[in-house]
Design a protein around this motif. Structure first.
Motif, PDB file in Angstrom:
ATOM      1  N   LEU A  55       0.784  -1.082   0.054  1.00 37.18           N
ATOM      2  CA  LEU A  55      -0.111  -0.087   0.101  1.00 37.18           C
ATOM      3  C   LEU A  55       0.922   1.253  -0.107  1.00 37.18           C
ATOM      4  O   LEU A  55       1.718   1.248   0.729  1.00 37.18           O
ATOM      5  CB  LEU A  55      -0.979   0.090   1.317  1.00 37.18           C
ATOM      6  N   PRO A  56       0.543   2.208  -0.862  1.00 35.12           N
ATOM      7  CA  PRO A  56       1.354   3.434  -0.836  1.00 35.12           C
ATOM      8  C   PRO A  56       1.199   4.387   0.115  1.00 35.12           C
ATOM      9  O   PRO A  56       1.890   5.369   0.719  1.00 35.12           O
ATOM     10  CB  PRO A  56       1.106   4.008  -2.325  1.00 35.12           C
ATOM     11  N   ASN A  57      -0.040   4.141   0.777  1.00 35.70           N
ATOM     12  CA  ASN A  57      -0.559   5.307   2.081  1.00 35.70           C
ATOM     13  C   ASN A  57      -0.474   4.543   3.096  1.00 35.70           C
ATOM     14  O   ASN A  57      -0.193   3.382   3.349  1.00 35.70           O
ATOM     15  CB  ASN A  57      -1.950   5.693   1.677  1.00 35.70           C
ATOM     16  N   GLY A  58      -0.344   5.372   3.988  1.00 40.06           N
ATOM     17  CA  GLY A  58      -0.457   4.995   5.618  1.00 40.06           C
ATOM     18  C   GLY A  58      -1.923   4.349   5.718  1.00 40.06           C
ATOM     19  O   GLY A  58      -2.987   4.647   5.373  1.00 40.06           O
ATOM     20  N   LEU A  59      -1.879   2.943   6.561  1.00 35.20           N
ATOM     21  CA  LEU A  59      -3.119   2.559   6.989  1.00 35.20           C
ATOM     22  C   LEU A  59      -3.125   1.913   8.547  1.00 35.20           C
ATOM     23  O   LEU A  59      -2.246   1.339   8.522  1.00 35.20           O
ATOM     24  CB  LEU A  59      -3.581   1.334   5.992  1.00 35.20           C
ATOM     25  N   ILE A  60      -4.147   2.522   9.293  1.00 40.16           N
ATOM     26  CA  ILE A  60      -3.913   2.438  10.675  1.00 40.16           C
ATOM     27  C   ILE A  60      -5.193   2.066  11.167  1.00 40.16           C
ATOM     28  O   ILE A  60      -6.423   2.614  10.814  1.00 40.16           O
ATOM     29  CB  ILE A  60      -3.398   3.547  11.458  1.00 40.16           C
ATOM     30  N   SER A  61      -5.345   0.865  12.246  1.00 44.77           N
ATOM     31  CA  SER A  61      -6.603   0.728  13.046  1.00 44.77           C
ATOM     32  C   SER A  61      -6.384   1.251  14.307  1.00 44.77           C
ATOM     33  O   SER A  61      -5.213   1.156  15.134  1.00 44.77           O
ATOM     34  CB  SER A  61      -6.945  -0.610  12.861  1.00 44.77           C
ATOM     35  N   LEU A  62      -7.381   1.923  14.812  1.00 42.29           N
ATOM     36  CA  LEU A  62      -7.207   2.313  16.218  1.00 42.29           C
ATOM     37  C   LEU A  62      -8.407   1.737  17.115  1.00 42.29           C
ATOM     38  O   LEU A  62      -9.440   1.369  16.819  1.00 42.29           O
ATOM     39  CB  LEU A  62      -7.503   3.838  16.349  1.00 42.29           C
ATOM     40  N   ASN A  63      -8.096   1.731  18.550  1.00 42.50           N
ATOM     41  CA  ASN A  63      -8.990   1.210  19.471  1.00 42.50           C
ATOM     42  C   ASN A  63      -9.597   2.330  20.225  1.00 42.50           C
ATOM     43  O   ASN A  63      -9.181   3.815  19.752  1.00 42.50           O
ATOM     44  CB  ASN A  63      -8.431   0.264  20.539  1.00 42.50           C
ATOM     45  N   ALA A  64     -10.476   2.077  20.942  1.00 42.51           N
ATOM     46  CA  ALA A  64     -11.026   3.250  21.789  1.00 42.51           C
ATOM     47  C   ALA A  64     -10.433   4.254  22.523  1.00 42.51           C
ATOM     48  O   ALA A  64     -10.550   5.177  22.797  1.00 42.51           O
ATOM     49  CB  ALA A  64     -12.260   2.665  22.835  1.00 42.51           C
ATOM     50  N   LYS A  65      -9.041   3.771  23.071  1.00 43.58           N
ATOM     51  CA  LYS A  65      -8.267   4.621  23.458  1.00 43.58           C
ATOM     52  C   LYS A  65      -7.357   5.451  22.683  1.00 43.58           C
ATOM     53  O   LYS A  65      -6.175   5.985  22.961  1.00 43.58           O
ATOM     54  CB  LYS A  65      -7.118   3.532  24.596  1.00 43.58           C
ATOM     55  N   ALA A  66      -7.719   5.174  21.433  1.00 40.63           N
ATOM     56  CA  ALA A  66      -6.893   5.968  20.172  1.00 40.63           C
ATOM     57  C   ALA A  66      -5.627   5.583  20.005  1.00 40.63           C
ATOM     58  O   ALA A  66      -4.395   6.127  20.112  1.00 40.63           O
ATOM     59  CB  ALA A  66      -6.901   7.417  20.654  1.00 40.63           C
ATOM     60  N   GLU A  67      -5.385   4.081  20.497  1.00 37.44           N
ATOM     61  CA  GLU A  67      -4.076   3.590  20.254  1.00 37.44           C
ATOM     62  C   GLU A  67      -3.887   2.666  18.983  1.00 37.44           C
ATOM     63  O   GLU A  67      -5.105   2.133  18.543  1.00 37.44           O
ATOM     64  CB  GLU A  67      -3.913   2.510  21.515  1.00 37.44           C
ATOM     65  N   VAL A  68      -2.737   2.638  18.203  1.00 40.80           N
ATOM     66  CA  VAL A  68      -2.601   1.920  17.112  1.00 40.80           C
ATOM     67  C   VAL A  68      -2.663   0.344  17.384  1.00 40.80           C
ATOM     68  O   VAL A  68      -2.000  -0.291  18.256  1.00 40.80           O
ATOM     69  CB  VAL A  68      -1.436   2.283  16.526  1.00 40.80           C
ATOM     70  N   LEU A  69      -3.485  -0.236  16.689  1.00 42.77           N
ATOM     71  CA  LEU A  69      -3.718  -1.673  16.783  1.00 42.77           C
ATOM     72  C   LEU A  69      -2.798  -2.583  15.655  1.00 42.77           C
ATOM     73  O   LEU A  69      -2.415  -1.958  14.708  1.00 42.77           O
ATOM     74  CB  LEU A  69      -5.164  -2.298  16.452  1.00 42.77           C
ATOM     75  N   PRO A  70      -2.409  -3.851  15.828  1.00 45.09           N
ATOM     76  CA  PRO A  70      -1.453  -4.376  15.093  1.00 45.09           C
ATOM     77  C   PRO A  70      -2.080  -4.474  13.358  1.00 45.09           C
ATOM     78  O   PRO A  70      -3.418  -4.516  13.545  1.00 45.09           O
ATOM     79  CB  PRO A  70      -1.462  -5.928  15.587  1.00 45.09           C
ATOM     80  N   GLY A  71      -1.182  -4.405  12.584  1.00 40.97           N
ATOM     81  CA  GLY A  71      -1.648  -4.737  11.176  1.00 40.97           C
ATOM     82  C   GLY A  71      -1.738  -3.182  10.705  1.00 40.97           C
ATOM     83  O   GLY A  71      -3.046  -3.024  10.182  1.00 40.97           O
ATOM     84  N   TYR A  72      -0.561  -2.465  10.588  1.00 39.12           N
ATOM     85  CA  TYR A  72      -0.650  -1.466   9.762  1.00 39.12           C
ATOM     86  C   TYR A  72       0.137  -1.314   8.750  1.00 39.12           C
ATOM     87  O   TYR A  72       1.090  -2.195   8.534  1.00 39.12           O
ATOM     88  CB  TYR A  72      -0.385  -0.301  10.716  1.00 39.12           C
ATOM     89  N   SER A  73      -0.063  -0.566   7.886  1.00 40.13           N
ATOM     90  CA  SER A  73       0.727  -0.633   6.619  1.00 40.13           C
ATOM     91  C   SER A  73       2.239  -0.241   6.678  1.00 40.13           C
ATOM     92  O   SER A  73       2.422   0.745   7.446  1.00 40.13           O
ATOM     93  CB  SER A  73       0.231   0.292   5.169  1.00 40.13           C
ATOM     94  N   GLU A  74       3.284  -0.717   5.971  1.00 34.36           N
ATOM     95  CA  GLU A  74       4.445  -0.464   6.305  1.00 34.36           C
ATOM     96  C   GLU A  74       4.718   1.147   5.760  1.00 34.36           C
ATOM     97  O   GLU A  74       5.669   1.562   6.066  1.00 34.36           O
ATOM     98  CB  GLU A  74       5.386  -1.434   5.155  1.00 34.36           C
TER      99      GLU A  74
END
Length: 550
Positions: A55-74
């Motif tokens: 993926l050329p763009n950033g991809l992030i998932s967040l939990n309710a604490k606004a913390e980054v979850l595992p599995g984000y784009s390089e």
């Protein structure tokens, strides 16, 4: 033959075997299905990992604490400018390098989304986000798109996905395109104005403006960057703004107004000295203004075919001989040196002739106020258009003045004319209601008494409200009522030239910052060692007279 008991036993055993076979088959089928699904899951996981890697763009998932979850784009770390960092478990503020001024608001927004997800449309919540596009601490401009992942029940939010795109280059291109578009519009404006102005008017404007900018650059490049530094620059750019408005050079006027506002903010801050960033921005603004003047000059040359030489200008106007001012000054110095040497060797008649020659050379430096008549008329016309007033300007009496000093006086007249139009002359309907002509009148007189020149500018406007001046001095300039009580009106009017003093509540393109009259005082009193007298009659008008030695 088998007995019934034996038959039952055999049939039961057969049934058990058949059941076992079916169970076994089902287990085999389930195992095969599990293996297939495991393979599919592995393949899907492999595809996800590949996508996250490519993926050329950033991809992030967040939990309710606004913390980054595992599995984000390089690409996330590269897009954000945060390479080499593990983002799992870190706050979105750290992951995206959100500036401190937006950090708390961003966390609060994530809390709001998770809390109100089932109550408000997601699009409306996204509109409230403070970081849909922002500049992070790594100087990256990031564009963020948000996507909700709902729980199985669909009534709550499980996580937030965000796609992060680095749009720094695109925004820089947009800014550059806007600058080019503005420059193109300015060039069209320059063409129009140059064609509508006399060649000598443009030349005079270029000369005066270049001189102002050269002085400003010297101030900026100096060692002292204190409040006096700000005050000097304020006067310079206020004058540049006024003279630009005189000829309707809107681009330069707007730039000067922007610099004025920046200097005003610096002046009102608690810092005693300017920061390096402030100085750098001022230097950049001076460069832009200089570039504008250079383009104006080049435009004049192109529209005229080429720049005329002194000989060509003289041929075009047979009654005029144009000589470089520096050459006249050098000639004066040489004559002065010769006088000092030869005075004891010459008789009275020869000394008289030498004196006449000295006066003749000095007269080459003299011009009269009428030289600026056309530019002052342009100033009045453009200023009146801005404030919806009607005003006529006239030069009644005139005299010759040293060209260098008269150029300085001309700059003060720009401020005083603008001041008369904005503060003194009433609106046409108000003048008519008070029994005056709808068109206001400004009269300039220049007379000489020996070596002293008196230049007055008089309007038939509303006059100065002296009591308002007193109130302003108390409210905004720290004067006590007792200290002003014993002052005459003339003494009160002297305070009109205080830095920052203005009877206007709002700043306009003509006045309101309290700089113009401060510039007049600085030029006439401080630089020319002259004096200023203000006479006013409420309802009748105001006359300001400046006097200086020539």
């Amino acid at each position: 033959m088998l007995r019934n008991e034996e038959k039952g036993t055999i049939q039961g055993g057969f049934s058990v075997n058949m059941a076992n076979n079916k169970i076994g088959q089902r287990l085999d089928d389930s195992l095969a299905d599990l293996q297939q699904k495991t393979a599919e899951a592995k393949e899907a996981n492999k595809n996800i990992e590949t996508m996250l890697r490519l993926l050329p763009n950033g991809l992030i998932s967040l939990n309710a604490k606004a913390e980054v979850l595992p599995g984000y784009s390089e690409a996330t770390a590269r897009v954000v400018g945060n390479e080499g960092s593990d983002l799992v478990g870190v706050s979105i503020c750290e992951a995206l390098k959100i500036p401190a001024k937006l950090a708390e608001e961003s966390i609060s927004w994530v809390d709001l989304v998770f809390d109100k997800f089932d109550m408000l449309p997601f699009k409306d919540l996204v509109d409230l986000c403070p970081i849909n596009e922002f500049s992070n601490t790594n100087a990256k401009i990031l564009n963020v798109s948000w996507f909700p992942v709902e729980s199985d029940s669909g009534k709550s939010l499980e996580r937030l996905f965000l796609v992060v795109e680095d749009v720094t280059h695109e925004r820089e291109l947009e800014v550059r395109a806007a600058e080019l578009r503005m420059k193109h519009e300015e060039n069209l404006e320059l063409i129009s104005q140059v064609m509508n102005l006399e060649a000598d008017e443009v030349t005079s404007f270029v000369y005066d403006s270049s001189s102002l900018l050269a002085d400003a650059r010297k101030v900026v490049e100096g060692d002292s960057h204190d409040r006096q530094f700000v005050k000097e620059l304020f006067r310079t750019f206020h004058t540049l703004k006024s003279s630009s408005g005189q000829f309707n050079f809107k681009g330069l006027q707007s730039l000067a107004h922007h610099i004025e506002s920046h200097l005003k903010a610096i002046e009102e801050s608690d810092d005693d000295t300017l920061t390096d960033k402030d100085v750098e921005e001022l230097e950049h603004s001076i460069t832009n203004a200089t570039d504008y003047i250079d383009r104006l000059q080049q435009m004049q040359i192109k529209l005229g075919g080429r720049e005329e030489t002194i000989e060509e200008k003289a041929a075009r106007s047979q009654a005029t001989i144009m000589v470089n001012l520096d050459k006249i000054i050098d000639l004066e110095k040489q004559l002065s040196n010769y006088q000092a040497i030869a005075r004891s060797q010459l008789d009275r008649y020869q000394l008289a002739q030498l004196g006449e020659l000295e006066q003749g050379i000095k007269s080459l430096r003299m011009i009269n106020l009428a030289f600026f008549k056309s530019s002052l008329e342009s100033l009045v016309m453009n200023s009146c258009d801005k404030v919806n007033k009607k005003v006529k300007i006239a030069i009644n009496k005139d005299t010759d003045v040293d060209v260098a000093k008269l150029r300085m006086v001309h700059k003060t007249l720009i401020h005083m004319v603008n001041n008369a139009i904005d503060h003194g002359i009433e609106l046409p309907e108000d003048r008519k209601a008070s029994g005056k002509f709808e068109e206001g009148l400004i009269v300039i007189n220049a007379v000489r008494e020996g070596n002293v020149v008196h230049v007055s500018i008089e309007d038939d406007g509303v006059g100065i409200d002296t009591e308002m001046v007193r109130e302003k001095l108390v409210k905004k300039h720290g004067y006590s009522e007792d200290s002003l009580a014993d002052m005459s009106d003339t003494q009160i009017h002297e305070h009109l030239f205080l830095p920052g003093f203005s009877t206007k509540e709002d700043v306009t393109v003509l006045s309101g910052r309290g700089v113009g009259m401060d510039y007049v005082y600085d030029t006439i009193v401080e630089k020319l060692h002259g004096k200023i007298i203000v006479d006013t009659v409420r309802g009748k008008g105001t006359k300001v007279t400046i006097s200086f030695s020539d």
